[in-house]
Design a protein around this motif. Structure first.
Motif, PDB file in Angstrom:
ATOM      1  N   VAL A 135      36.581  75.904  31.556  1.00 49.19           N
ATOM      2  CA  VAL A 135      37.563  75.210  32.394  1.00 49.19           C
ATOM      3  C   VAL A 135      37.213  75.480  33.853  1.00 49.19           C
ATOM      4  CG1 VAL A 135      40.000  74.926  32.992  1.00 49.19           C
ATOM      5  CG2 VAL A 135      39.354  75.538  30.637  1.00 49.19           C
ATOM      6  N   LEU A 136      36.930  74.423  34.609  1.00 47.15           N
ATOM      7  CA  LEU A 136      36.619  74.551  36.030  1.00 47.15           C
ATOM      8  C   LEU A 136      37.913  74.420  36.830  1.00 47.15           C
ATOM      9  CD1 LEU A 136      33.413  72.318  36.275  1.00 47.15           C
ATOM     10  CD2 LEU A 136      33.553  74.796  35.920  1.00 47.15           C
ATOM     11  N   GLU A 137      38.275  75.479  37.538  1.00 45.95           N
ATOM     12  CA  GLU A 137      39.484  75.452  38.359  1.00 45.95           C
ATOM     13  C   GLU A 137      39.136  75.015  39.779  1.00 45.95           C
ATOM     14  OE1 GLU A 137      42.102  78.728  38.325  1.00 45.95           O
ATOM     15  OE2 GLU A 137      41.649  79.323  36.262  1.00 45.95           O
ATOM     16  N   ILE A 138      39.827  73.996  40.260  1.00 45.75           N
ATOM     17  CA  ILE A 138      39.602  73.532  41.630  1.00 45.75           C
ATOM     18  C   ILE A 138      40.935  73.437  42.363  1.00 45.75           C
ATOM     19  CG2 ILE A 138      37.499  72.249  41.039  1.00 45.75           C
ATOM     20  CD1 ILE A 138      39.132  69.696  41.109  1.00 45.75           C
ATOM     21  N   LYS A 139      40.852  73.614  43.672  1.00 47.46           N
ATOM     22  CA  LYS A 139      42.013  73.448  44.543  1.00 47.46           C
ATOM     23  C   LYS A 139      41.780  72.175  45.349  1.00 47.46           C
ATOM     24  CE  LYS A 139      42.759  78.441  44.881  1.00 47.46           C
ATOM     25  NZ  LYS A 139      42.861  79.617  45.774  1.00 47.46           N
ATOM     26  N   GLU A 140      42.371  71.087  44.848  1.00 49.30           N
ATOM     27  CA  GLU A 140      42.052  69.786  45.452  1.00 49.30           C
ATOM     28  C   GLU A 140      42.493  69.677  46.904  1.00 49.30           C
ATOM     29  OE1 GLU A 140      44.505  67.479  46.331  1.00 49.30           O
ATOM     30  OE2 GLU A 140      46.167  68.695  45.621  1.00 49.30           O
ATOM     31  N   ASP A 141      43.482  70.482  47.324  1.00 46.75           N
ATOM     32  CA  ASP A 141      43.948  70.377  48.706  1.00 46.75           C
ATOM     33  C   ASP A 141      42.931  70.933  49.686  1.00 46.75           C
ATOM     34  OD1 ASP A 141      44.571  72.923  47.592  1.00 46.75           O
ATOM     35  OD2 ASP A 141      45.798  73.365  49.331  1.00 46.75           O
ATOM     36  N   GLU A 142      41.909  71.669  49.182  1.00 45.74           N
ATOM     37  CA  GLU A 142      40.868  72.201  50.055  1.00 45.74           C
ATOM     38  C   GLU A 142      39.666  71.264  50.137  1.00 45.74           C
ATOM     39  OE1 GLU A 142      39.871  76.064  48.677  1.00 45.74           O
ATOM     40  OE2 GLU A 142      41.814  76.958  49.176  1.00 45.74           O
ATOM     41  N   VAL A 143      39.723  70.148  49.394  1.00 44.23           N
ATOM     42  CA  VAL A 143      38.615  69.183  49.390  1.00 44.23           C
ATOM     43  C   VAL A 143      38.967  68.030  50.321  1.00 44.23           C
ATOM     44  CG1 VAL A 143      37.175  67.677  47.969  1.00 44.23           C
ATOM     45  CG2 VAL A 143      38.092  69.806  47.001  1.00 44.23           C
ATOM     46  N   ASN A 144      38.097  67.766  51.294  1.00 52.51           N
ATOM     47  CA  ASN A 144      38.366  66.701  52.262  1.00 52.51           C
ATOM     48  C   ASN A 144      37.903  65.332  51.776  1.00 52.51           C
ATOM     49  OD1 ASN A 144      39.451  68.485  54.259  1.00 52.51           O
ATOM     50  ND2 ASN A 144      37.362  69.140  54.738  1.00 52.51           N
ATOM     51  N   ASP A 145      36.802  65.293  51.039  1.00 51.68           N
ATOM     52  CA  ASP A 145      36.179  64.038  50.638  1.00 51.68           C
ATOM     53  C   ASP A 145      36.671  63.641  49.245  1.00 51.68           C
ATOM     54  OD1 ASP A 145      34.450  61.968  49.843  1.00 51.68           O
ATOM     55  OD2 ASP A 145      32.848  62.723  51.130  1.00 51.68           O
ATOM     56  N   THR A 146      37.596  62.683  49.195  1.00 49.41           N
ATOM     57  CA  THR A 146      38.173  62.259  47.915  1.00 49.41           C
ATOM     58  C   THR A 146      37.127  61.627  47.009  1.00 49.41           C
ATOM     59  OG1 THR A 146      40.334  61.890  48.942  1.00 49.41           O
ATOM     60  CG2 THR A 146      39.937  60.800  46.838  1.00 49.41           C
ATOM     61  N   GLU A 147      36.184  60.885  47.594  1.00 46.26           N
ATOM     62  CA  GLU A 147      35.144  60.244  46.789  1.00 46.26           C
ATOM     63  C   GLU A 147      34.265  61.283  46.106  1.00 46.26           C
ATOM     64  OE1 GLU A 147      31.441  57.064  47.346  1.00 46.26           O
ATOM     65  OE2 GLU A 147      32.996  57.255  48.901  1.00 46.26           O
ATOM     66  N   ARG A 148      33.883  62.337  46.844  1.00 41.96           N
ATOM     67  CA  ARG A 148      33.070  63.404  46.251  1.00 41.96           C
ATOM     68  C   ARG A 148      33.870  64.157  45.183  1.00 41.96           C
ATOM     69  NH1 ARG A 148      28.476  64.883  49.290  1.00 41.96           N
ATOM     70  NH2 ARG A 148      27.557  62.902  49.941  1.00 41.96           N
ATOM     71  N   LEU A 149      35.157  64.341  45.425  1.00 39.62           N
ATOM     72  CA  LEU A 149      36.016  65.007  44.451  1.00 39.62           C
ATOM     73  C   LEU A 149      36.020  64.236  43.136  1.00 39.62           C
ATOM     74  CD1 LEU A 149      38.174  67.125  43.646  1.00 39.62           C
ATOM     75  CD2 LEU A 149      39.894  65.612  44.678  1.00 39.62           C
ATOM     76  N   GLN A 150      36.137  62.921  43.227  1.00 38.75           N
ATOM     77  CA  GLN A 150      36.130  62.093  42.018  1.00 38.75           C
ATOM     78  C   GLN A 150      34.775  62.151  41.313  1.00 38.75           C
ATOM     79  OE1 GLN A 150      37.059  57.903  42.600  1.00 38.75           O
ATOM     80  NE2 GLN A 150      38.002  57.833  40.582  1.00 38.75           N
ATOM     81  N   GLU A 151      33.700  62.128  42.084  1.00 34.21           N
ATOM     82  CA  GLU A 151      32.357  62.218  41.509  1.00 34.21           C
ATOM     83  C   GLU A 151      32.179  63.545  40.776  1.00 34.21           C
ATOM     84  OE1 GLU A 151      29.565  61.694  44.630  1.00 34.21           O
ATOM     85  OE2 GLU A 151      29.954  59.549  44.882  1.00 34.21           O
ATOM     86  N   PHE A 152      32.645  64.624  41.404  1.00 32.82           N
ATOM     87  CA  PHE A 152      32.539  65.954  40.809  1.00 32.82           C
ATOM     88  C   PHE A 152      33.274  65.999  39.470  1.00 32.82           C
ATOM     89  CE2 PHE A 152      34.435  70.082  40.014  1.00 32.82           C
ATOM     90  CZ  PHE A 152      33.376  70.958  40.152  1.00 32.82           C
ATOM     91  N   CYS A 153      34.528  65.572  39.480  1.00 29.76           N
ATOM     92  CA  CYS A 153      35.352  65.640  38.266  1.00 29.76           C
ATOM     93  C   CYS A 153      34.792  64.743  37.163  1.00 29.76           C
ATOM     94  CB  CYS A 153      36.798  65.263  38.582  1.00 29.76           C
ATOM     95  SG  CYS A 153      37.642  66.428  39.678  1.00 29.76           S
ATOM     96  N   THR A 154      34.368  63.543  37.531  1.00 29.30           N
ATOM     97  CA  THR A 154      33.811  62.614  36.541  1.00 29.30           C
ATOM     98  C   THR A 154      32.532  63.176  35.942  1.00 29.30           C
ATOM     99  OG1 THR A 154      34.755  60.713  37.703  1.00 29.30           O
ATOM    100  CG2 THR A 154      32.950  60.275  36.163  1.00 29.30           C
ATOM    101  N   HIS A 155      31.673  63.739  36.787  1.00 29.66           N
ATOM    102  CA  HIS A 155      30.394  64.281  36.337  1.00 29.66           C
ATOM    103  C   HIS A 155      30.603  65.400  35.314  1.00 29.66           C
ATOM    104  CE1 HIS A 155      26.229  65.668  36.509  1.00 29.66           C
ATOM    105  NE2 HIS A 155      26.684  66.891  36.747  1.00 29.66           N
TER     106      HIS A 155
END
Length: 396
Positions: free
Chosen positions: A121-141
């Motif tokens: 399980v990869l834990e992420i703190k989405e409020d610390e991520v500025n780039d929403t597109e990269r966040l989506q790419e990361f999660c999808t990948h």
């Protein structure tokens, strides 16, 4: 003074694990890996200092990667004993802004040990991520590879509900600030209840962090939390032992059942009180004409009913008949509904009109009449051979 460069070069890091229990599944669900530094005198350095110093030195990527590798190595013997156990690993969320597929993969370590990606399980703190597109790419990948995604510290800071559709988390970790003393904090109870309901609706599992007392664990479970984590379960250790987890889960269930029984008893008390008021109402009010003076007829008999704040009558078409009998002061811009007002969208109308028992007790809500927290008991009655619904608002 300790230097982060030397700590990383010498790999003076140790992994502590904190158990995560599934209350509903009655299982030892997983462990969260927490990295600690080791000073030259063998004292433990907290993770906050490690990551702060690594960021200053531009070594946060190296620390993040090393910590993850050590976590997998330490997890391997635990996984051999329990192939269903999940490993929760924190991912340095700020690195997601520069995410490239494959860049942060675990260098074949999982494949080397034979640990399925589905056990991570990869834990992420989405409020610390500025780039929403990269966040989506990361999660999808990583989701496509078979990893699970958890949103950490949800419910505080700048946690964004609109990013739930981007992350599509498998697990939502409710921040400890909402869980601490939740058994006595009504507003936090409602927030956690809403998060649990939302989690269920989007196919995610709600996890309560920071459980330090049985009362917190019991109330969290009562509100819909599935997983719990905290000092009450176990403090982080190098060798996590959870031999007594079934006993702890049984204690949580017993506490939650007792809480449910207590709430049921309280609601039954309100129902009996409301039925008594309904009986007295029908004795005093025999026609619609009596509603004009019902304040003189009804108010005196409710002098000792300190938890009742309002009474009102609606017809079978959901229109209010007569004025609202208000027993408490209103706050600010709140005011009671008047004769002719439409109640068709109210729970107490729709549930009572369809009820085979001819009554309904709502959950808690803010009264539009007074601004107080209240619940409504609604009862079908007949007057002049026509059906009506008498509503009684109780202060919570």
């Amino acid at each position: 003074m300790e230097r982060i460069q030397e700590i990383l070069a010498d790999k003076r890091l140790v992994i502590h694990f904190q158990p995560i229990l599934s209350v509903r599944g009655r299982t030892f669900f997983g462990v969260e890996a927490l990295v600690r530094g080791i000073a030259s005198d063998d004292t433990i350095l907290p993770p906050s200092w490690l990551f702060q110093e690594a960021t200053k030195a531009g070594l946060n990527v190296e620390l993040d990667r090393l910590a993850r590798h050590l976590a997998i190595e330490a997890f391997f013997p635990l996984w051999q004993q329990n192939k269903r156990l999940l490993l929760f690993v924190n991912f340095e969320s700020k690195l997601i802004d520069s995410f490239e597929p494959g860049r942060y993969l675990f260098d074949g370590l999982l494949s080397h040990y034979g640990i399925p990606f589905s056990n991570i399980v990869l834990e992420i703190k989405e409020d610390e991520v500025n780039d929403t597109e990269r966040l989506q790419e990361f999660c999808t990948h990583y989701r496509n590879l078979g990893f699970n995604i958890a949103l950490d510290d949800f419910g505080i800071g700048s946690s964004s509900f609109d990013r739930l559709g981007v992350v599509r988390p498998d697990i939502i970790k409710i921040d400890r600030s909402l869980v601490t003393d939740i058994d006595t904090h009504y507003i936090h109870q409602e927030i956690v209840r809403a998060i649990c309901r939302m989690s269920t609706n989007i196919g995610a599992i709600a996890l309560a962090e920071g459980i330090e007392r049985l009362e917190e664990a019991g109330y969290a479970q009562h509100l819909g939390v599935t997983l719990i984590q905290g000092f009450w379960t176990s403090r982080p250790t190098v060798h996590p032992v959870c031999d007594n987890f079934k006993d702890k889960i049984d204690r949580i269930k017993s506490h939650s059942d007792a809480l449910q029984s207590e709430l049921h008893t309280h609601d039954e008390g309100l129902r009996h009180q409301a039925e008594s008021v309904c009986t007295r109402f029908r004795e005093q009010i025999t026609s619609l004409d009596d509603l004009v003076s019902w304040e003189k007829l009804i108010k005196p008999m409710l002098e000792n009913e300190s938890n009742i704040e309002a009474l009102y009558l609606i017809n079978s078409s959901a229109r209010q008949v007569g004025p609202t009998l208000l027993l408490r002061k209103t706050r600010s811009f709140f005011e009671p509904m008047r004769e002719g007002c439409d109640h068709s969208r109210k729970e107490y109308y729709s549930r009572t009109i369809d009820s085979m028992n001819s009554f309904h007790l709502t959950g808690n809500y803010v009264s539009l009449a007074t601004g107080n927290l209240c619940c409504t008991y609604a009862r079908k009655i007949e007057m002049e051979e026509n059906p009506y619904i008498l509503c009684i608002d109780f202060i919570r």
